[in-house]
Design a protein around this motif. Structure first.
Motif, PDB file in Angstrom:
ATOM      1  N   GLY A 183       0.806  -1.207   0.000  1.00 36.60           N
ATOM      2  CA  GLY A 183       0.000   0.000   0.000  1.00 36.60           C
ATOM      3  C   GLY A 183       0.841   1.259   0.000  1.00 36.60           C
ATOM      4  O   GLY A 183       0.589   2.197  -0.767  1.00 36.60           O
ATOM      5  N   ALA A 184       1.863   1.301   0.858  1.00 37.20           N
ATOM      6  CA  ALA A 184       2.732   2.481   0.934  1.00 37.20           C
ATOM      7  C   ALA A 184       3.495   2.677  -0.366  1.00 37.20           C
ATOM      8  O   ALA A 184       3.633   3.802  -0.865  1.00 37.20           O
ATOM      9  CB  ALA A 184       3.702   2.328   2.104  1.00 37.20           C
ATOM     10  N   LEU A 185       3.986   1.573  -0.925  1.00 42.40           N
ATOM     11  CA  LEU A 185       4.758   1.654  -2.166  1.00 42.40           C
ATOM     12  C   LEU A 185       3.880   2.120  -3.323  1.00 42.40           C
ATOM     13  O   LEU A 185       4.300   2.937  -4.151  1.00 42.40           O
ATOM     14  CB  LEU A 185       5.379   0.285  -2.474  1.00 42.40           C
ATOM     15  CG  LEU A 185       6.759   0.276  -3.115  1.00 42.40           C
ATOM     16  CD1 LEU A 185       7.776   0.986  -2.240  1.00 42.40           C
ATOM     17  CD2 LEU A 185       7.203  -1.161  -3.374  1.00 42.40           C
ATOM     18  N   ALA A 186       2.647   1.596  -3.387  1.00 36.83           N
ATOM     19  CA  ALA A 186       1.740   1.988  -4.462  1.00 36.83           C
ATOM     20  C   ALA A 186       1.394   3.459  -4.386  1.00 36.83           C
ATOM     21  O   ALA A 186       1.317   4.150  -5.418  1.00 36.83           O
ATOM     22  CB  ALA A 186       0.471   1.135  -4.386  1.00 36.83           C
ATOM     23  N   ARG A 187       1.190   3.976  -3.176  1.00 33.55           N
ATOM     24  CA  ARG A 187       0.873   5.398  -3.023  1.00 33.55           C
ATOM     25  C   ARG A 187       2.044   6.269  -3.466  1.00 33.55           C
ATOM     26  O   ARG A 187       1.848   7.302  -4.111  1.00 33.55           O
ATOM     27  CB  ARG A 187       0.493   5.698  -1.569  1.00 33.55           C
ATOM     28  CG  ARG A 187      -0.882   5.179  -1.168  1.00 33.55           C
ATOM     29  CD  ARG A 187      -1.301   5.708   0.198  1.00 33.55           C
ATOM     30  NE  ARG A 187      -0.458   5.197   1.274  1.00 33.55           N
ATOM     31  CZ  ARG A 187      -0.663   4.063   1.916  1.00 33.55           C
ATOM     32  NH1 ARG A 187      -1.683   3.289   1.577  1.00 33.55           N
ATOM     33  NH2 ARG A 187       0.135   3.680   2.890  1.00 33.55           N
ATOM     34  N   GLU A 188       3.248   5.859  -3.111  1.00 35.46           N
ATOM     35  CA  GLU A 188       4.445   6.621  -3.512  1.00 35.46           C
ATOM     36  C   GLU A 188       4.628   6.602  -5.029  1.00 35.46           C
ATOM     37  O   GLU A 188       4.961   7.606  -5.638  1.00 35.46           O
ATOM     38  CB  GLU A 188       5.685   6.035  -2.850  1.00 35.46           C
ATOM     39  CG  GLU A 188       5.888   6.403  -1.418  1.00 35.46           C
ATOM     40  CD  GLU A 188       6.617   7.722  -1.231  1.00 35.46           C
ATOM     41  OE1 GLU A 188       7.244   8.221  -2.173  1.00 35.46           O
ATOM     42  OE2 GLU A 188       6.550   8.246  -0.122  1.00 35.46           O
ATOM     43  N   TRP A 189       4.398   5.445  -5.612  1.00 39.89           N
ATOM     44  CA  TRP A 189       4.653   5.282  -7.043  1.00 39.89           C
ATOM     45  C   TRP A 189       3.591   5.987  -7.877  1.00 39.89           C
ATOM     46  O   TRP A 189       3.883   6.611  -8.894  1.00 39.89           O
ATOM     47  CB  TRP A 189       4.705   3.794  -7.388  1.00 39.89           C
ATOM     48  CG  TRP A 189       4.913   3.487  -8.833  1.00 39.89           C
ATOM     49  CD1 TRP A 189       4.055   2.856  -9.680  1.00 39.89           C
ATOM     50  CD2 TRP A 189       6.068   3.789  -9.626  1.00 39.89           C
ATOM     51  NE1 TRP A 189       4.587   2.745 -10.936  1.00 39.89           N
ATOM     52  CE2 TRP A 189       5.835   3.310 -10.924  1.00 39.89           C
ATOM     53  CE3 TRP A 189       7.286   4.426  -9.348  1.00 39.89           C
ATOM     54  CZ2 TRP A 189       6.757   3.440 -11.956  1.00 39.89           C
ATOM     55  CZ3 TRP A 189       8.218   4.562 -10.367  1.00 39.89           C
ATOM     56  CH2 TRP A 189       7.954   4.072 -11.652  1.00 39.89           C
ATOM     57  N   GLY A 190       2.312   5.890  -7.439  1.00 40.39           N
ATOM     58  CA  GLY A 190       1.235   6.532  -8.175  1.00 40.39           C
ATOM     59  C   GLY A 190       0.869   5.766  -9.440  1.00 40.39           C
ATOM     60  O   GLY A 190       1.173   4.587  -9.593  1.00 40.39           O
ATOM     61  N   GLY A 207      15.849   0.623 -15.395  1.00 43.39           N
ATOM     62  CA  GLY A 207      16.790   1.666 -15.010  1.00 43.39           C
ATOM     63  C   GLY A 207      16.174   2.954 -14.520  1.00 43.39           C
ATOM     64  O   GLY A 207      16.893   3.935 -14.309  1.00 43.39           O
ATOM     65  N   ASP A 208      14.859   2.973 -14.296  1.00 39.19           N
ATOM     66  CA  ASP A 208      14.202   4.183 -13.795  1.00 39.19           C
ATOM     67  C   ASP A 208      14.723   4.474 -12.382  1.00 39.19           C
ATOM     68  O   ASP A 208      14.557   3.669 -11.460  1.00 39.19           O
ATOM     69  CB  ASP A 208      12.688   3.958 -13.772  1.00 39.19           C
ATOM     70  CG  ASP A 208      11.918   5.197 -13.333  1.00 39.19           C
ATOM     71  OD1 ASP A 208      12.089   5.637 -12.179  1.00 39.19           O
ATOM     72  OD2 ASP A 208      11.132   5.712 -14.142  1.00 39.19           O
ATOM     73  N   GLU A 209      15.341   5.638 -12.182  1.00 39.83           N
ATOM     74  CA  GLU A 209      16.013   5.944 -10.915  1.00 39.83           C
ATOM     75  C   GLU A 209      15.026   6.051  -9.755  1.00 39.83           C
ATOM     76  O   GLU A 209      15.319   5.600  -8.641  1.00 39.83           O
ATOM     77  CB  GLU A 209      16.817   7.237 -11.052  1.00 39.83           C
ATOM     78  CG  GLU A 209      18.022   7.110 -11.976  1.00 39.83           C
ATOM     79  CD  GLU A 209      18.883   8.350 -11.978  1.00 39.83           C
ATOM     80  OE1 GLU A 209      18.569   9.302 -11.218  1.00 39.83           O
ATOM     81  OE2 GLU A 209      19.877   8.378 -12.724  1.00 39.83           O
ATOM     82  N   ARG A 210      13.873   6.664 -10.002  1.00 40.85           N
ATOM     83  CA  ARG A 210      12.883   6.776  -8.923  1.00 40.85           C
ATOM     84  C   ARG A 210      12.378   5.391  -8.526  1.00 40.85           C
ATOM     85  O   ARG A 210      12.218   5.098  -7.335  1.00 40.85           O
ATOM     86  CB  ARG A 210      11.737   7.662  -9.389  1.00 40.85           C
ATOM     87  CG  ARG A 210      10.628   7.817  -8.354  1.00 40.85           C
ATOM     88  CD  ARG A 210       9.676   8.954  -8.731  1.00 40.85           C
ATOM     89  NE  ARG A 210       8.454   8.879  -7.939  1.00 40.85           N
ATOM     90  CZ  ARG A 210       7.330   8.296  -8.347  1.00 40.85           C
ATOM     91  NH1 ARG A 210       7.275   7.741  -9.559  1.00 40.85           N
ATOM     92  NH2 ARG A 210       6.259   8.266  -7.579  1.00 40.85           N
ATOM     93  N   ALA A 211      12.131   4.545  -9.492  1.00 37.95           N
ATOM     94  CA  ALA A 211      11.668   3.186  -9.204  1.00 37.95           C
ATOM     95  C   ALA A 211      12.731   2.393  -8.457  1.00 37.95           C
ATOM     96  O   ALA A 211      12.427   1.641  -7.525  1.00 37.95           O
ATOM     97  CB  ALA A 211      11.284   2.472 -10.500  1.00 37.95           C
ATOM     98  N   ILE A 212      13.976   2.564  -8.852  1.00 35.22           N
ATOM     99  CA  ILE A 212      15.075   1.867  -8.170  1.00 35.22           C
ATOM    100  C   ILE A 212      15.140   2.297  -6.703  1.00 35.22           C
ATOM    101  O   ILE A 212      15.322   1.469  -5.804  1.00 35.22           O
ATOM    102  CB  ILE A 212      16.416   2.140  -8.884  1.00 35.22           C
ATOM    103  CG1 ILE A 212      16.434   1.447 -10.251  1.00 35.22           C
ATOM    104  CG2 ILE A 212      17.599   1.662  -8.029  1.00 35.22           C
ATOM    105  CD1 ILE A 212      17.630   1.821 -11.107  1.00 35.22           C
ATOM    106  N   ALA A 213      14.972   3.607  -6.464  1.00 36.10           N
ATOM    107  CA  ALA A 213      15.044   4.117  -5.097  1.00 36.10           C
ATOM    108  C   ALA A 213      13.907   3.546  -4.240  1.00 36.10           C
ATOM    109  O   ALA A 213      14.122   3.153  -3.087  1.00 36.10           O
ATOM    110  CB  ALA A 213      14.987   5.648  -5.105  1.00 36.10           C
TER     111      ALA A 213
END
Length: 303
Positions: A183-190, A207-213
């Motif tokens: 749930g937390a990850l889905a909210r952050e990712w959008g 290689g998406d940097e935001r996704a990697i983080a």
């Protein structure tokens, strides 16, 4: 012949197990919302299983139920099952009266812990860490569930590890659940993907940097949850289940890498060998429904 129902926020998984704990019949159906609909869902699932088994509903030895929310020790009453729109429901009492057999109710994650222990043939101590919309654990020692004095043993998702962190649904800040849950990850990712965490992992692989983080944060948060389990109950093994476990080895690798990274800077953590004590639940295994059927036995818990 015992019935086990895993009543989830969207789906109910129902099984009949025999005396050796083997699945004889299994059905899955949509879960209704609200107290009356939850009861109707359970009755329908029991009826379908009875038809498959060629016996009346009251012919089963017992019915066990795993359901989200708080379940008071020794009662069939569930409270605060918010994703089912249930505030307070005497589910066990109502079903026992209508079906005519013993009905016992347990929190779904705790039921899944029993199921995982049975499925894997664990003889020592085991913790089941559920990574789904939220994060929680169940602990089994010698084949018996450890509930604690108030039935909340294992609710490690609401241990605050960062007082300045994000606000958690429980009212605290920086809970483990805000770092390592679907749930937390889905909210952050959008986004609008049906499976946002899967989309996130795919983006990280590209290689998406935001996704990697975010993926790395999930690994570190889950590693923190595993350390909490190791340093409080020191179980022999931890089995990871829940919706995120469907990511399989991709998830396992992220978690193992986080554990190894932390151990590299800490001889103390290295001595625990946590990376060797963690595995994923076998894919497709209805551990929560099996565990619910075991809950129906009524002799497999402490506290």
């Amino acid at each position: 012949m015992r019935v086990g129902l895993d009543i989830g926020g969207t789906k109910t998984d129902a099984v009949v197990i025999d005396a050796e704990g083997r699945i004889v019949h299994r059905v899955r159906q949509t879960t209704g919302m609200g107290p009356e609909a939850v009861v109707a869902t359970a009755l329908d699932a029991i009826g379908r299983l009875a038809d498959l088994a060629g016996m009346p509903r009251d012919g089963f030895e017992s019915v066990g139920i795993g359901i989200p929310g708080m379940v008071a020790n020794g009662t069939g009453r569930v409270a605060h099952a918010v994703n089912l729109d249930v505030d307070d429901l005497d589910l066990g009492g109502i079903l026992a009266e209508r079906v005519g057999v013993v009905v016992r109710v347990e929190n779904d994650v705790k039921a899944a812990a029993l199921g995982a222990s049975h499925l894997l043939g664990a003889t020592g101590s085991l913790a089941y860490l559920n990574l789904g919309t939220g994060l929680a654990a169940g602990v089994v020692v010698g084949g018996r569930l450890w509930r604690g004095s108030a039935g909340i043993a294992g609710e490690i998702g609401h241990i605050s590890v960062d007082p300045e962190g994000a606000r958690c649904a429980c009212g605290q800040r920086g809970c483990v659940e805000t770092l390592a849950s679907g749930g937390a990850l889905a909210r952050e990712w959008g986004g609008s993907h049906e499976y946002p965490v899967l989309e996130l992992f795919d983006a990280a692989d590209r290689g998406d940097e935001r996704a990697i983080a975010l993926r790395t944060r999930l690994g570190h948060g889950t590693a923190a949850a595993l350390r909490i389990l190791a340093l409080t109950v020191d179980v022999d093994q931890v089995v990871i289940g829940g919706g995120l476990s469907g990511l399989g080895e991709r998830l396992h690798t992220v978690i193992r890498d986080a554990l190894v990274e932390a151990a590299a800077d800490s001889p103390f953590l290295a001595s625990l060998h946590l990376e060797d004590r963690v595995e994923l639940v076998p894919p497709g295994s209805p551990v929560a429904a099996i565990g619910a059927a075991l809950v129906g036995i009524g002799e497999l818990s402490y506290g």
